[in-house]
Design a protein around this motif. Structure first.
Motif, PDB file in Angstrom:
ATOM      1  N   ASP A 119      -2.051  -4.138  -5.389  1.00 50.47           N
ATOM      2  CA  ASP A 119      -1.986  -5.625  -5.379  1.00 50.47           C
ATOM      3  C   ASP A 119      -3.092  -6.113  -6.444  1.00 50.47           C
ATOM      4  OD1 ASP A 119      -1.806  -8.261  -4.800  1.00 50.47           O
ATOM      5  OD2 ASP A 119      -2.993  -8.421  -2.976  1.00 50.47           O
TER       6      ASP A 119
ATOM      7  N   GLN B 241      -4.494   7.295  -0.131  1.00 50.79           N
ATOM      8  CA  GLN B 241      -4.092   5.825   0.239  1.00 50.79           C
ATOM      9  C   GLN B 241      -4.531   4.904  -0.758  1.00 50.79           C
ATOM     10  OE1 GLN B 241      -4.165   4.939   4.305  1.00 50.79           O
ATOM     11  NE2 GLN B 241      -3.255   2.958   4.171  1.00 50.79           N
ATOM     12  N   VAL B 242      -3.810   4.350  -1.505  1.00 49.83           N
ATOM     13  CA  VAL B 242      -4.211   3.201  -2.341  1.00 49.83           C
ATOM     14  C   VAL B 242      -3.420   1.657  -2.182  1.00 49.83           C
ATOM     15  CG1 VAL B 242      -4.659   4.921  -4.185  1.00 49.83           C
ATOM     16  CG2 VAL B 242      -2.251   4.023  -3.993  1.00 49.83           C
ATOM     17  N   ALA B 243      -4.025   0.726  -2.474  1.00 49.10           N
ATOM     18  CA  ALA B 243      -3.275  -0.599  -2.356  1.00 49.10           C
ATOM     19  C   ALA B 243      -3.008  -0.952  -3.935  1.00 49.10           C
ATOM     20  CB  ALA B 243      -4.417  -1.523  -1.870  1.00 49.10           C
TER      21      ALA B 243
ATOM     22  N   SER C 216       8.119  -0.912   5.544  1.00 42.53           N
ATOM     23  CA  SER C 216       7.915   0.478   5.231  1.00 42.53           C
ATOM     24  C   SER C 216       9.129   1.181   4.855  1.00 42.53           C
ATOM     25  CB  SER C 216       7.282   1.208   6.407  1.00 42.53           C
ATOM     26  OG  SER C 216       8.081   1.211   7.375  1.00 42.53           O
TER      27      SER C 216
ATOM     28  N   GLU D 232       4.302   0.355   2.456  1.00 40.83           N
ATOM     29  CA  GLU D 232       4.017  -0.704   3.256  1.00 40.83           C
ATOM     30  C   GLU D 232       4.051  -1.792   2.446  1.00 40.83           C
ATOM     31  OE1 GLU D 232       1.701  -1.896   6.968  1.00 40.83           O
ATOM     32  OE2 GLU D 232       2.983  -0.120   7.401  1.00 40.83           O
ATOM     33  N   ASP D 233       4.705  -3.126   2.777  1.00 44.07           N
ATOM     34  CA  ASP D 233       4.387  -4.341   2.104  1.00 44.07           C
ATOM     35  C   ASP D 233       3.705  -5.235   2.811  1.00 44.07           C
ATOM     36  OD1 ASP D 233       6.352  -5.406   3.871  1.00 44.07           O
ATOM     37  OD2 ASP D 233       7.796  -5.445   2.337  1.00 44.07           O
TER      38      ASP D 233
ATOM     39  N   SER E  76       0.978  -1.370   0.132  1.00 43.55           N
ATOM     40  CA  SER E  76      -0.061  -0.106  -0.015  1.00 43.55           C
ATOM     41  C   SER E  76       1.045   1.150  -0.052  1.00 43.55           C
ATOM     42  CB  SER E  76      -0.972   0.054   1.332  1.00 43.55           C
ATOM     43  OG  SER E  76      -0.193   0.011   2.369  1.00 43.55           O
TER      44      SER E  76
ATOM     45  N   GLU F 158       0.650   5.568   1.098  1.00 47.14           N
ATOM     46  CA  GLU F 158      -0.098   6.690   1.370  1.00 47.14           C
ATOM     47  C   GLU F 158       0.529   7.809   1.072  1.00 47.14           C
ATOM     48  OE1 GLU F 158      -1.988   8.211   5.612  1.00 47.14           O
ATOM     49  OE2 GLU F 158      -0.246   7.187   5.732  1.00 47.14           O
TER      50      GLU F 158
END
Length: 922
Positions: free
Chosen positions: A867, A863-865, A911, A905-906, A843, A845
């Protein structure tokens, strides 16, 4: 009813018995002619009803049979056999008793007697039930015995079956009529030698302990001058008789012309039965319990076990007993009575008025042996012809003589009872020792051959006419300290050395028939059982060669030294000598009802107790000593030690016995010591085996040392165990990482079932010892495998270790932040855009701000993911309140500076961040 009242109740029965059956034989000198047997049962009536399996056919019994009704419960015997009391009545010593031993035994005995009152009351009540049952059948009660509890009665044959079902009755036995069995022979038997030594029966200057003697079913006249200095304690229910005064006087007369054998007796007791003689119950019976009992009533024996109850009185209470053999001889056939195994049965001889024994004549009426079962009775002979002793008619009228002559074995028995009293007073309280001493010291018959069946003196063993010989107190005085007490286990032996033994010198063994309760002490389940072990007496020369015992003689009675049916054995030294010998007392049978069989042995010379050559495993070891895996070799080792100071252990060897699930893979199961024998106090070389267990569990193996001396092996065993563990433990990981983690020191916790320790492996490396919890350090990023297995104390490993796979990832991969556009959107809704990227799922931010002049304006966070991983364009949105400020700034040509921070951050929570700035414009 009080005890005294009860005794009085039965006095008339005893008086009738005595008045009707008294058959004293009186003579002034010489022998009496043989007479026919006195009153008794006909052959058809001599069958007994017993609990021991004797044959019994009720149809053969005539009306009016005389029987003994034996109690099923035996409270007095049961209480006396209880552990604490038993040791009071029969204190044991390892050898000859000294003064303190004798006094201690006397105190213990009287203390024990005082604790039997409750048992006496219970016995009395049970006897009352049986008496009532007899009365209900119309029968007559003839007498009572309390220890064991017996009612003697005459009943109709038709009532036998009903009585046999009475719950209080345990056995019904035949009972024969017992008439009294009829001078002073104290000099002839050597009693004066004891008096000269200060030994008079308890009150002499050299006596160790007071001795008390009793005569049963009769009492002496206490007013007779012969008893002026004697304490007489007569049972109030027992009438004084001339027969009793005569027998009591032979034991204890204090007359200087006609003294008794033991004129210094502490108390002479006249008793209606053994209960009063034993001082039971305390305070009602004799004040000083008797240690010696004389019985001069009897009848020919019909069953070899008919005197078992007499024997129990000795085996339980330690009372020495002497019985007359009977006056039933007519033709030399066996007619002996009173054949108890633990008592001395005495026949009679006539001393013909001389001290010398070479003119003695066997009393013609004296009953001959052996017993119906072939045992050697009588034991001894004593003066019985025209024996002069106190008369109860001495003062009625006053002209009657104070002393009269009577003949019969009734008067032989009290000579021996007096001899036992002398031994008791001299500090030798054990009745086995008393029997052994008096038999061993007996004078071989060297008198006339008149009345002897096919043999000519001198005597060389037991004879049916004279037993082991004539009572000889002079020899007994010299030999009294030579005895030893001992005890042997089944199949084992005791050894005694004697030095300078002359040809023909005797050694004698005495032991006892015992009574015990099967199942004791469980209430309601016991049956009084009689048992007799088989002890043999053997003789060896110093070189170990055996002096073989003579074979059984043709006259019956069994062999003298190895008779399995008797409780007296005797050996004689061979010709030549003097020489050193060893006597061996061997238990040639099992020992029922006890751990060991006690005995007394004595000889003509002092005996030294030898320590048996017992071979004992020592230094036993098993390696490994703890639990082992199935199939793992275990080394067993031991040496053998001969603990004897005296004897070499012949054929010394050791045997290893293994149970199912264990096999010997190396070493012979039985191994001999290197020289075949083990010297005294020596220890052998080490003997070794290798064993292997094939079954799970604790397996006990037995190491047995075997060896002995003079033909008897002793076995002493010890155990050694193999704790086989054939079950592998199971392992579980309770806590620890899995999947992708970023912990640089991951921590694992694990447990096991059946394990004692753990081994761990990382990334397929070798297993190493570890403990829970475990922290892993120094790991690199990437994939890892953690495995753990339990190991138990036997070394068994879990064949399926617990495994945990995980990935260590400590950074965010492939991140990026760049300005995509600096262009201000319409109405200042956004200030350009940025592009972010990440190379793994995670993700982002994005936080941004704009600086307008000196004013910093916060833009909207994004904030986006991502995946799957990839890129994303993000516009930098401006909140509505700030848009006008930005528009004015741009219109006035003032700069608008934008700052952007992207935080990545995984999935592993790693991070990272990136920063970028630009100037926004139109």
């Amino acid at each position: 009813m009080s005890f005294g009242e009860e005794s009085s109740r039965w006095a008339p029965h005893r008086a009738v018995q005595r008045a009707g059956l008294l058959c004293t034989l009186a003579a002034t000198a010489g022998l009496l002619a043989p007479t026919a047997a006195t009153a008794g049962l006909a052959d058809a009536d001599r069958t007994a009803i017993t609990s021991s399996g004797d044959d019994f056919e009720p149809s053969r019994l005539r009306n009016g049979i005389r029987v003994r009704l034996v109690l099923r419960a035996q409270p007095i015997i049961r209480a006396a056999l209880d552990g604490p009391l038993r040791s009071m009545f029969r204190p044991r010593a390892s050898g000859g008793a000294g003064i303190e031993d004798a006094r201690r035994a006397e105190r213990l005995y009287e203390t024990g007697i005082g604790q039997l009152d409750t048992a006496v009351v219970r016995t009395r009540r049970k006897l009352e039930h049986v008496q009532a049952a007899v009365s209900d059948t119309g029968g007559d009660v003839l007498g009572l015995s309390y220890a064991p509890g017996v009612v003697e009665a005459r009943i109709e044959r038709s009532e036998l079956d009903g009585l046999s079902r009475a719950p209080a009755i345990g056995a019904i036995e035949r009972a024969a009529s017992k008439p009294p069995l009829s001078g002073i022979g104290t000099v002839a038997v050597g009693a004066p030698s004891w008096w000269s030594a200060g030994l008079t029966g308890g009150t002499g200057s050299a006596d160790s302990a007071p001795a008390d003697a009793a005569i049963i079913s009769e009492a002496v006249d206490p007013t007779h001058p012969a008893f002026d200095d004697i304490a007489v304690d007569n049972d109030p229910t027992q009438a004084v008789t001339d027969h009793g005064t005569h027998t009591g006087g032979i034991i204890a007369s204090g007359d200087p012309v006609y003294p008794g054998v033991a004129p210094g007796v502490d108390t002479l007791i006249g008793s209606s039965n053994e209960l009063y003689a034993l001082g039971l119950p305390r305070g009602t019976g004799a004040e000083d319990p008797a240690e010696v009992i004389n019985v001069s009533f009897g009848a020919p024996a019909q069953s070899d076990n008919e005197a078992n109850s007499d024997d129990v009185l000795t085996s339980v209470f330690g009372v020495g007993q002497v019985f007359a053999a009977g006056n039933e001889n007519t033709d030399g056939s066996p007619t002996v009575g009173n054949i108890g195994r633990n008592v001395l049965t005495v026949g009679g001889f006539n001393d013909v008025g001389t001290v010398s024994s070479d003119d003695d004549v066997v009393l013609g009426v004296s009953s001959r042996g052996p017993t119906p079962g072939g045992r050697k009775k009588p034991d001894l002979t004593a003066p019985a012809g025209a024996v002069i002793a106190p008369s109860a008619a001495w003062n009625s009228p006053p002209s009657n003589p104070d002393f009269t002559a009577m003949s019969g074995t009734s008067f032989a028995a009290p000579h021996v009872a007096g001899a036992m009293t002398l031994l008791e007073g001299a500090g030798i309280p054990d009745p086995m020792a008393q029997r052994a001493i008096l038999i061993n010291s007996a004078r071989d018959w060297n008198g006339a051959s008149t009345g002897l069946a096919g043999w000519t003196p001198p005597q060389v063993g037991w004879r049916p006419e004279v037993g082991w010989g004539e009572l000889d107190l002079t020899t007994a005085l010299a030999e009294r300290g030579n005895y030893r007490l001992g005890a042997v286990k089944a199949g084992e032996a005791a050894y005694f050395a004697a030095a300078d033994v002359t040809a023909g010198s005797k050694a004698t063994l005495a032991y006892e028939l015992r009574g015990y309760f099967v199942g004791f002490p469980d209430p309601g389940t016991q049956t009084l059982t009689y048992t007799q072990s088989n002890l043999d007496l053997r003789q060896y020369l110093a070189d170990g060669s055996e002096v073989l015992p003579p074979p059984a003689p043709p006259h019956g009675g069994g062999p003298d030294a190895i008779d399995p049916n008797d409780t007296v054995e005797q050996v004689r030294a061979p010709g030549g000598g003097p020489r050193d010998v060893i006597y061996k007392v061997a238990a040639a049978s099992t020992v029922e009802g006890a751990a060991t069989e006690p005995f007394a042995v004595t000889a003509a010379v002092p005996l030294t107790t030898l320590e048996p050559a017992v071979v004992q495993p020592t230094g036993v070891s098993a390696q490994p000593s703890g639990p082992v895996r199935c199939g793992q070799p275990v080394a067993i080792a031991t040496a053998l030690a001969n603990g004897s100071d005296d004897l070499e252990a012949a054929s010394a060897r050791v045997r290893l016995d293994v149970p199912a699930g264990v096999e010997i893979v190396a070493g012979d199961p039985e191994q001999q010591v290197s020289d075949g024998a083990l010297a005294p106090n020596a220890t052998s070389e080490t003997h070794a085996w290798t064993v292997r267990a094939s079954l799970d569990g604790r397996r006990e193996m037995t190491l047995t040392g075997i060896g002995g001396a003079l033909g008897t092996d002793f076995r002493r065993s010890t155990s050694v165990t193999v704790d086989a563990d054939c079950v592998a433990p199971a392992t579980a990981i309770d806590r620890g990482p899995s999947g992708t983690v970023n912990d640089v020191a991951p921590r694992f916790a694990f447990s096991s079932t059946g394990g004692d320790a753990f081994q761990c492996s990382l990334d397929d490396g070798p297993f190493q010892p570890c403990a829970t919890p475990l922290t892993l350090n120094g790991l690199s990023d990437g994939d890892h495998v953690f495995a753990v297995r339990a190991v138990d104390a036997a070394g068994n490993l879990d064949p399926t270790p617990a495994v945990r796979r995980f990935r260590l990832d400590r950074r965010v991969a492939g991140i990026g932040l760049r300005v995509q556009s600096a262009r201000v959107g319409p109405d200042a809704r956004f200030l350009g855009s940025v592009r972010v990227r990440i190379a793994e799922p995670g993700s982002v931010e994005v936080r941004s701000s704009a600086l307008v002049g000196r004013t910093r304006l916060r833009l909207r966070d994004r904030q986006v993911a991502l995946d799957p991983a990839g890129r994303r364009k993000l516009r930098l949105a401006v909140p509505r309140p700030a848009r006008n400020q930005i528009i004015r700034a741009l219109a006035g040509d003032r700069p608008v500076a934008v700052a952007v921070v992207a935080s990545f951050e995984d999935a592993a929570a790693n991070s990272a961040s990136r920063r970028v700035g630009f100037a926004a414009g139109g």
